[in-house]
Design a protein around this motif. Structure first.
Motif: not given
Length: 139
Positions: A3-6, A106-107, A132-139
């Motif tokens: 991811i390229t942010q900032g 980082e998918p 793929a997954k709900p908030e809080g369970a993504r990584y």
């Protein structure tokens, strides 16, 4: 996919010494420092979760780095960024932000194409992690 942010997002990850130098620069300018985290790094997701309160009157980069490390310990598999806020009249905005922590994997994102009336085609992106997954369970 990285991811390229900032600021600095196309460079390799910053070391703690390099992060401290950037924090010193921000503090020398009188900017308030904030620490934010998320598991949804979509470019339009500008509302990341705050880790603690913004540090308006801290003057020592080591104190900010201590908070960054506490956030890393609490959320090791999430994106963490530092934001610098300039409260000067006329600016009153985030003037610098950079990522200081990333999940091990980082998918990336997928491109979504949708056809609209009048032969219009619209494109948007969606994170594979969000799909793929709900908030809080993504990584």
């Amino acid at each position: 996919m990285r991811i390229t942010q900032g600021t600095f997002s196309f460079l390799p990850d910053l070391t703690d010494a390099q992060i401290s130098k950037q924090l010193e620069y921000c503090l020398d300018k009188g900017w308030a420092i904030g620490i934010e985290y998320t598991d949804d790094p979509h470019p339009r997701n500008t509302f990341w979760e705050m880790y603690g309160n913004p540090m308006f009157d801290i003057k020592d980069a080591a104190g900010v780095l201590m908070e960054i490390n506490a956030c890393r310990k609490t959320f090791p598999q999430q994106y963490i960024r530092v934001t610098a806020f300039d409260s000067t009249h006329g600016t009153e905005s985030v003037v610098m932000s950079f990522i200081v922590n990333r999940p091990a994997n980082e998918p990336g994102f997928r491109l979504i194409r949708s056809e609209e009336p009048g032969r219009t085609i619209r494109y948007s992106i969606e994170s594979y992690a969000v799909q793929a997954k709900p908030e809080g369970a993504r990584y």
